[in-house]
Design a protein around this motif. Structure first.
Motif, PDB file in Angstrom:
ATOM      1  N   LYS A   1      -4.979 -17.342   8.561  1.00  0.00           N
ATOM      2  CA  LYS A   1      -4.980 -17.375   7.110  1.00  0.00           C
ATOM      3  C   LYS A   1      -4.298 -16.125   6.559  1.00  0.00           C
ATOM      4  CE  LYS A   1      -9.199 -20.060   6.646  1.00  0.00           C
ATOM      5  NZ  LYS A   1      -9.122 -20.660   7.923  1.00  0.00           N
ATOM      6  N   VAL A   2      -3.625 -16.282   5.436  1.00  0.00           N
ATOM      7  CA  VAL A   2      -3.014 -15.157   4.754  1.00  0.00           C
ATOM      8  C   VAL A   2      -4.113 -14.413   4.010  1.00  0.00           C
ATOM      9  CG1 VAL A   2      -1.386 -14.469   2.960  1.00  0.00           C
ATOM     10  CG2 VAL A   2      -0.808 -16.335   4.520  1.00  0.00           C
ATOM     11  N   ARG A   3      -4.151 -13.102   4.154  1.00  0.00           N
ATOM     12  CA  ARG A   3      -5.142 -12.274   3.487  1.00  0.00           C
ATOM     13  C   ARG A   3      -4.472 -11.052   2.885  1.00  0.00           C
ATOM     14  NH1 ARG A   3      -8.171 -16.080   2.980  1.00  0.00           N
ATOM     15  NH2 ARG A   3      -9.672 -16.654   4.562  1.00  0.00           N
ATOM     16  N   LYS A   4      -5.080 -10.545   1.817  1.00  0.00           N
ATOM     17  CA  LYS A   4      -4.665  -9.274   1.210  1.00  0.00           C
ATOM     18  C   LYS A   4      -5.585  -8.210   1.786  1.00  0.00           C
ATOM     19  CE  LYS A   4      -5.343  -6.984  -3.081  1.00  0.00           C
ATOM     20  NZ  LYS A   4      -5.757  -7.138  -4.464  1.00  0.00           N
ATOM     21  N   PHE A   5      -5.012  -7.085   2.250  1.00  0.00           N
ATOM     22  CA  PHE A   5      -5.802  -6.018   2.862  1.00  0.00           C
ATOM     23  C   PHE A   5      -5.746  -4.761   2.014  1.00  0.00           C
ATOM     24  CE2 PHE A   5      -5.065  -8.855   6.345  1.00  0.00           C
ATOM     25  CZ  PHE A   5      -6.223  -8.771   7.097  1.00  0.00           C
ATOM     26  N   VAL A   6      -6.890  -4.075   1.933  1.00  0.00           N
ATOM     27  CA  VAL A   6      -6.981  -2.794   1.241  1.00  0.00           C
ATOM     28  C   VAL A   6      -7.598  -1.801   2.219  1.00  0.00           C
ATOM     29  CG1 VAL A   6      -7.967  -1.534  -0.701  1.00  0.00           C
ATOM     30  CG2 VAL A   6      -7.209  -3.898  -1.020  1.00  0.00           C
ATOM     31  N   LEU A   7      -6.864  -0.726   2.505  1.00  0.00           N
ATOM     32  CA  LEU A   7      -7.323   0.307   3.427  1.00  0.00           C
ATOM     33  C   LEU A   7      -8.026   1.398   2.646  1.00  0.00           C
ATOM     34  CD1 LEU A   7      -7.255   1.449   6.337  1.00  0.00           C
ATOM     35  CD2 LEU A   7      -5.046   2.473   5.754  1.00  0.00           C
TER      36      LEU A   7
ATOM     37  N   ARG B   1     -13.824   3.488  11.738  1.00  0.00           N
ATOM     38  CA  ARG B   1     -14.189   4.756  12.395  1.00  0.00           C
ATOM     39  C   ARG B   1     -14.280   4.540  13.906  1.00  0.00           C
ATOM     40  NH1 ARG B   1     -13.425   9.858  12.186  1.00  0.00           N
ATOM     41  NH2 ARG B   1     -15.207  11.140  12.687  1.00  0.00           N
ATOM     42  N   GLY B   2     -13.460   5.290  14.658  1.00  0.00           N
ATOM     43  CA  GLY B   2     -13.472   5.192  16.107  1.00  0.00           C
ATOM     44  C   GLY B   2     -12.754   3.988  16.676  1.00  0.00           C
ATOM     45  N   CYS B   3     -11.991   3.279  15.857  1.00  0.00           N
ATOM     46  CA  CYS B   3     -11.290   2.096  16.358  1.00  0.00           C
ATOM     47  C   CYS B   3     -10.006   2.485  17.088  1.00  0.00           C
ATOM     48  CB  CYS B   3     -10.969   1.132  15.217  1.00  0.00           C
ATOM     49  SG  CYS B   3      -9.532   1.592  14.232  1.00  0.00           S
ATOM     50  N   VAL B   4      -9.457   1.520  17.803  1.00  0.00           N
ATOM     51  CA  VAL B   4      -8.161   1.667  18.467  1.00  0.00           C
ATOM     52  C   VAL B   4      -7.250   0.613  17.854  1.00  0.00           C
ATOM     53  CG1 VAL B   4      -6.934   1.460  20.657  1.00  0.00           C
ATOM     54  CG2 VAL B   4      -9.221   2.454  20.599  1.00  0.00           C
ATOM     55  N   VAL B   5      -6.036   1.018  17.483  1.00  0.00           N
ATOM     56  CA  VAL B   5      -5.078   0.063  16.913  1.00  0.00           C
ATOM     57  C   VAL B   5      -3.756   0.203  17.655  1.00  0.00           C
ATOM     58  CG1 VAL B   5      -4.442   1.647  15.033  1.00  0.00           C
ATOM     59  CG2 VAL B   5      -3.986  -0.776  14.791  1.00  0.00           C
ATOM     60  N   THR B   6      -3.193  -0.938  18.063  1.00  0.00           N
ATOM     61  CA  THR B   6      -1.954  -0.945  18.837  1.00  0.00           C
ATOM     62  C   THR B   6      -1.091  -2.125  18.448  1.00  0.00           C
ATOM     63  OG1 THR B   6      -2.997  -2.214  20.601  1.00  0.00           O
ATOM     64  CG2 THR B   6      -2.963   0.168  20.880  1.00  0.00           C
ATOM     65  N   ALA B   7       0.205  -1.988  18.709  1.00  0.00           N
ATOM     66  CA  ALA B   7       1.132  -3.100  18.533  1.00  0.00           C
ATOM     67  C   ALA B   7       0.891  -4.110  19.647  1.00  0.00           C
ATOM     68  CB  ALA B   7       2.573  -2.605  18.576  1.00  0.00           C
TER      69      ALA B   7
ATOM     70  N   GLU C   1       6.754  -2.612   8.566  1.00  0.00           N
ATOM     71  CA  GLU C   1       5.431  -2.668   7.949  1.00  0.00           C
ATOM     72  C   GLU C   1       4.338  -2.565   9.013  1.00  0.00           C
ATOM     73  OE1 GLU C   1       3.025  -6.129   5.912  1.00  0.00           O
ATOM     74  OE2 GLU C   1       4.559  -5.370   4.539  1.00  0.00           O
ATOM     75  N   ARG C   2       4.545  -3.194  10.155  1.00  0.00           N
ATOM     76  CA  ARG C   2       3.563  -3.106  11.236  1.00  0.00           C
ATOM     77  C   ARG C   2       3.364  -1.650  11.647  1.00  0.00           C
ATOM     78  NH1 ARG C   2       4.324  -5.717  17.224  1.00  0.00           N
ATOM     79  NH2 ARG C   2       6.071  -4.280  17.250  1.00  0.00           N
ATOM     80  N   THR C   3       4.452  -0.910  11.821  1.00  0.00           N
ATOM     81  CA  THR C   3       4.374   0.501  12.195  1.00  0.00           C
ATOM     82  C   THR C   3       3.634   1.307  11.135  1.00  0.00           C
ATOM     83  OG1 THR C   3       6.442   0.305  13.432  1.00  0.00           O
ATOM     84  CG2 THR C   3       5.748   2.531  12.807  1.00  0.00           C
TER      85      THR C   3
ATOM     86  N   ARG D   1       0.044   3.328  11.801  1.00  0.00           N
ATOM     87  CA  ARG D   1      -0.091   4.771  11.538  1.00  0.00           C
ATOM     88  C   ARG D   1      -1.178   5.057  10.513  1.00  0.00           C
ATOM     89  NH1 ARG D   1       6.308   6.203  11.486  1.00  0.00           N
ATOM     90  NH2 ARG D   1       6.559   6.261  13.732  1.00  0.00           N
ATOM     91  N   ALA D   2      -1.215   4.267   9.445  1.00  0.00           N
ATOM     92  CA  ALA D   2      -2.221   4.486   8.392  1.00  0.00           C
ATOM     93  C   ALA D   2      -3.630   4.233   8.925  1.00  0.00           C
ATOM     94  CB  ALA D   2      -1.925   3.586   7.197  1.00  0.00           C
ATOM     95  N   ILE D   3      -3.803   3.170   9.687  1.00  0.00           N
ATOM     96  CA  ILE D   3      -5.129   2.845  10.235  1.00  0.00           C
ATOM     97  C   ILE D   3      -5.549   3.898  11.254  1.00  0.00           C
ATOM     98  CG2 ILE D   3      -6.429   1.173  11.618  1.00  0.00           C
ATOM     99  CD1 ILE D   3      -4.706  -1.018  10.194  1.00  0.00           C
ATOM    100  N   GLN D   4      -4.625   4.366  12.089  1.00  0.00           N
ATOM    101  CA  GLN D   4      -4.951   5.412  13.059  1.00  0.00           C
ATOM    102  C   GLN D   4      -5.415   6.682  12.357  1.00  0.00           C
ATOM    103  OE1 GLN D   4      -1.256   5.524  15.264  1.00  0.00           O
ATOM    104  NE2 GLN D   4      -2.099   4.312  16.943  1.00  0.00           N
ATOM    105  N   ALA D   5      -4.762   7.041  11.260  1.00  0.00           N
ATOM    106  CA  ALA D   5      -5.149   8.244  10.512  1.00  0.00           C
ATOM    107  C   ALA D   5      -6.546   8.100   9.936  1.00  0.00           C
ATOM    108  CB  ALA D   5      -4.132   8.522   9.399  1.00  0.00           C
ATOM    109  N   VAL D   6      -6.851   6.940   9.347  1.00  0.00           N
ATOM    110  CA  VAL D   6      -8.168   6.699   8.764  1.00  0.00           C
ATOM    111  C   VAL D   6      -9.246   6.651   9.859  1.00  0.00           C
ATOM    112  CG1 VAL D   6      -9.567   4.983   7.559  1.00  0.00           C
ATOM    113  CG2 VAL D   6      -7.321   5.597   6.672  1.00  0.00           C
ATOM    114  N   ALA D   7      -8.912   6.076  11.005  1.00  0.00           N
ATOM    115  CA  ALA D   7      -9.876   5.985  12.101  1.00  0.00           C
ATOM    116  C   ALA D   7     -10.274   7.371  12.598  1.00  0.00           C
ATOM    117  CB  ALA D   7      -9.292   5.167  13.248  1.00  0.00           C
TER     118      ALA D   7
END
Length: 97
Positions: free
Chosen positions: A8-14, A39-45, A81-83, A87-93
């Motif tokens: 499903k298409v979703r709108k995301f807010v970080l 918090r403490g997550c791992v995000v990868t391509a 956009e994926r990159t 990067r943004a999610i890694q910084a917040v994590a």
């Protein structure tokens, strides 16, 4: 959602404080449909979707694995956009509460 029929298409807010990725119905609505605690997550391509029957040429997926080991697969609009999302999610994590 137009390529993978069960997606499903979703709108995301970080958000950084607290460290969450909230998702909404893109058609509107003030209340989030859900949230991913970062918090403490791992995000990868992701180069190939697990258990996928066929490979998409424009595979622009990324995966978030939460501290509770829940796996979320998301698809960006472009590789750039994926990159940016990764990067943004890694910084917040790392820094979010």
């Amino acid at each position: 959602g137009h390529r993978r029929k069960n997606w499903k298409v979703r709108k995301f807010v970080l958000r950084e404080d607290p460290a969450y990725l909230h998702y909404y119905d893109p058609a509107g609505g003030e209340e989030p449909l859900g949230a991913i605690h970062l918090r403490g997550c791992v995000v990868t391509a992701v180069e190939d979707m697990p258990d996928s029957k066929k490979y998409d040429g424009d595979n622009i997926l990324f995966e978030i694995i939460t501290a509770d080991e829940i796996h979320y697969y998301l698809q960006a609009a472009s590789s750039t956009e994926r990159t940016e999302w990764i990067r943004a999610i890694q910084a917040v994590a790392r820094t979010g509460k």
